[in-house]
Design a protein around this motif. Sequence first.
Motif, mmCIF file in Angstrom:
data_model
loop_
_atom_site.group_PDB
_atom_site.id
_atom_site.type_symbol
_atom_site.label_atom_id
_atom_site.label_comp_id
_atom_site.label_asym_id
_atom_site.label_seq_id
_atom_site.Cartn_x
_atom_site.Cartn_y
_atom_site.Cartn_z
ATOM 1 N N ARG A 135 -6.442 53.205 18.873
ATOM 2 C CA ARG A 135 -5.591 53.398 20.054
ATOM 3 C C ARG A 135 -5.905 54.731 20.740
ATOM 4 N N GLU A 136 -6.196 55.774 19.951
ATOM 5 C CA GLU A 136 -6.572 57.067 20.528
ATOM 6 C C GLU A 136 -7.894 56.961 21.286
ATOM 7 N N LEU A 137 -8.854 56.247 20.699
ATOM 8 C CA LEU A 137 -10.154 56.081 21.358
ATOM 9 C C LEU A 137 -9.990 55.403 22.708
ATOM 10 N N ARG A 138 -9.114 54.429 22.781
ATOM 11 C CA ARG A 138 -8.868 53.738 24.057
ATOM 12 C C ARG A 138 -8.287 54.696 25.088
ATOM 13 N N LYS A 139 -7.400 55.590 24.630
ATOM 14 C CA LYS A 139 -6.777 56.544 25.555
ATOM 15 C C LYS A 139 -7.799 57.471 26.181
ATOM 16 N N HIS A 140 -8.876 57.724 25.446
ATOM 17 C CA HIS A 140 -9.921 58.623 25.940
ATOM 18 C C HIS A 140 -10.979 57.853 26.732
ATOM 19 N N ALA A 141 -10.554 56.792 27.386
ATOM 20 C CA ALA A 141 -11.374 56.054 28.358
ATOM 21 C C ALA A 141 -12.500 55.260 27.722
ATOM 22 N N GLY A 142 -12.400 54.957 26.432
ATOM 23 C CA GLY A 142 -13.427 54.140 25.803
ATOM 24 C C GLY A 142 -13.028 52.676 25.757
ATOM 25 N N THR A 143 -13.967 51.835 25.307
ATOM 26 C CA THR A 143 -13.708 50.416 25.068
ATOM 27 C C THR A 143 -14.036 50.127 23.613
ATOM 28 N N VAL A 144 -13.164 49.405 22.937
ATOM 29 C CA VAL A 144 -13.359 49.092 21.527
ATOM 30 C C VAL A 144 -13.454 47.578 21.358
ATOM 31 N N PHE A 145 -14.499 47.137 20.636
ATOM 32 C CA PHE A 145 -14.617 45.737 20.213
ATOM 33 C C PHE A 145 -14.399 45.699 18.700
ATOM 34 N N LEU A 146 -13.603 44.744 18.229
ATOM 35 C CA LEU A 146 -13.324 44.622 16.802
ATOM 36 C C LEU A 146 -13.584 43.195 16.345
ATOM 37 N N VAL A 147 -14.544 43.037 15.426
ATOM 38 C CA VAL A 147 -14.768 41.749 14.769
ATOM 39 C C VAL A 147 -13.996 41.764 13.459
ATOM 40 N N SER A 148 -13.156 40.769 13.254
ATOM 41 C CA SER A 148 -12.391 40.714 12.011
ATOM 42 C C SER A 148 -11.945 39.292 11.733
ATOM 43 N N TYR A 178 -13.474 46.162 30.109
ATOM 44 C CA TYR A 178 -13.087 47.285 30.959
ATOM 45 C C TYR A 178 -12.710 48.514 30.128
ATOM 46 N N ARG A 179 -12.848 49.657 30.764
ATOM 47 C CA ARG A 179 -12.506 50.922 30.117
ATOM 48 C C ARG A 179 -11.032 50.902 29.686
ATOM 49 N N GLY A 180 -10.794 51.324 28.444
ATOM 50 C CA GLY A 180 -9.436 51.372 27.918
ATOM 51 C C GLY A 180 -8.998 50.123 27.190
ATOM 52 N N GLU A 181 -9.833 49.077 27.139
ATOM 53 C CA GLU A 181 -9.465 47.841 26.444
ATOM 54 C C GLU A 181 -9.859 47.900 24.971
ATOM 55 N N ALA A 182 -9.079 47.219 24.142
ATOM 56 C CA ALA A 182 -9.468 46.917 22.765
ATOM 57 C C ALA A 182 -9.558 45.400 22.672
ATOM 58 N N ILE A 183 -10.756 44.906 22.387
ATOM 59 C CA ILE A 183 -11.041 43.471 22.447
ATOM 60 C C ILE A 183 -11.419 42.967 21.060
ATOM 61 N N GLY A 184 -10.697 41.952 20.582
ATOM 62 C CA GLY A 184 -11.031 41.328 19.316
ATOM 63 C C GLY A 184 -12.029 40.200 19.509
ATOM 64 N N LEU A 185 -12.944 40.060 18.558
ATOM 65 C CA LEU A 185 -13.861 38.920 18.521
ATOM 66 C C LEU A 185 -13.536 38.097 17.293
ATOM 67 N N ILE A 186 -13.180 36.829 17.512
ATOM 68 C CA ILE A 186 -12.818 35.957 16.406
ATOM 69 C C ILE A 186 -13.682 34.703 16.452
ATOM 70 N N GLY A 187 -13.647 33.966 15.343
ATOM 71 C CA GLY A 187 -14.403 32.725 15.240
ATOM 72 C C GLY A 187 -14.725 32.465 13.784
ATOM 73 N N THR A 188 -14.994 31.217 13.458
ATOM 74 C CA THR A 188 -15.345 30.881 12.088
ATOM 75 C C THR A 188 -16.711 31.459 11.749
ATOM 76 N N ASN A 189 -17.058 31.454 10.462
ATOM 77 C CA ASN A 189 -18.337 32.021 10.023
ATOM 78 C C ASN A 189 -19.505 31.372 10.764
ATOM 79 N N GLY A 190 -20.443 32.214 11.190
ATOM 80 C CA GLY A 190 -21.621 31.698 11.884
ATOM 81 C C GLY A 190 -21.400 31.397 13.346
ATOM 82 N N SER A 191 -20.293 31.879 13.917
ATOM 83 C CA SER A 191 -19.986 31.548 15.317
ATOM 84 C C SER A 191 -20.708 32.448 16.316
ATOM 85 N N GLY A 192 -21.364 33.519 15.852
ATOM 86 C CA GLY A 192 -22.149 34.361 16.755
ATOM 87 C C GLY A 192 -21.526 35.704 17.089
ATOM 88 N N LYS A 193 -20.433 36.070 16.418
ATOM 89 C CA LYS A 193 -19.714 37.309 16.749
ATOM 90 C C LYS A 193 -20.585 38.551 16.523
#
Length: 273
Positions: A220-233, A78-93
């Motif tokens: 956090r600023e990007l989220r405020k401007h109605a964007g969605t952020v996905f972060l793989v780390s 959804y708009r305004g969310e910051a979503i992390g993608l986690i998983g072990t190596n090779g999990s498909g992120k």
Amino acid sequence: MTKEAGRPDGSGAAVRDAAPVPTVIADGVDIVYRVNGTGAGRGTATAALNRMLRRRRTEQAAGVRRVHAVRNVSFTAYRGEAIGLIGTNGSGKSTLLKAVAGLLPVENGRIYTDGQPSLLGVNAALMNDLTGERNVFLGGLAMGMSREQVKERYQEIVDFSGINEKGDFITLPMRTYSSGMAARLRFSIAAAKDHDVLMIDEALATGDRKFQKRSEARIRELRKHAGTVFLVSHNNKSIRDTCDRVLWLERGELRMDGPTGEVLKEYEKFTGK
């Protein structure tokens, strides 16, 4: 944003906010890589051309192995969310993010996006023989910014990246940069524009803690401007500091989707870290 009106009987029911706006919907997504068999990569160019012309034959006859990288994954962002993608190596992120960005086809299911997804990875292509300065302009133009917009934000991009903190590196070719410097510049270029959907693949892992804090604040600023952020780390602290929701992929399957603290707790039990 519109709001839902109270009941027509005038009972003074509370006015509720409209439903959150979805930006990415993955519906039963399968992603399959096709890998040539043992002998498929050998021989002359003519033989390779003949193999290409025979692609309509069955995959089994052609010696192609199917690798199921993502299996039946469904979620809504959804708009305004910051979503992390986690998983072990090779999990498909990373594979999943490439599909959301339109860089990989899906085998089954559908991906719907509202707006233009932008994928930023540590291997995002900038031109090594050009200076950092030229790459700032090329990267900005590639994201749809005008030349004037890039000029206006140029110094902000350079300062954010920290490239010039120890010398005038922005005027040197990118090939002279360390991997960390190059990653910081890529992120700084991408973060100079507000995105509908911004996907960051390990781009914060190579920076020092000072740069990571700046990056987290910018997300956090990007989220405020109605964007969605996905972060793989692979850095759970970055996920905790940046994201309010986490998708955990394991062996290509969505194992858990929920609040950051809850998902990371289960993931850390699984990995023993």
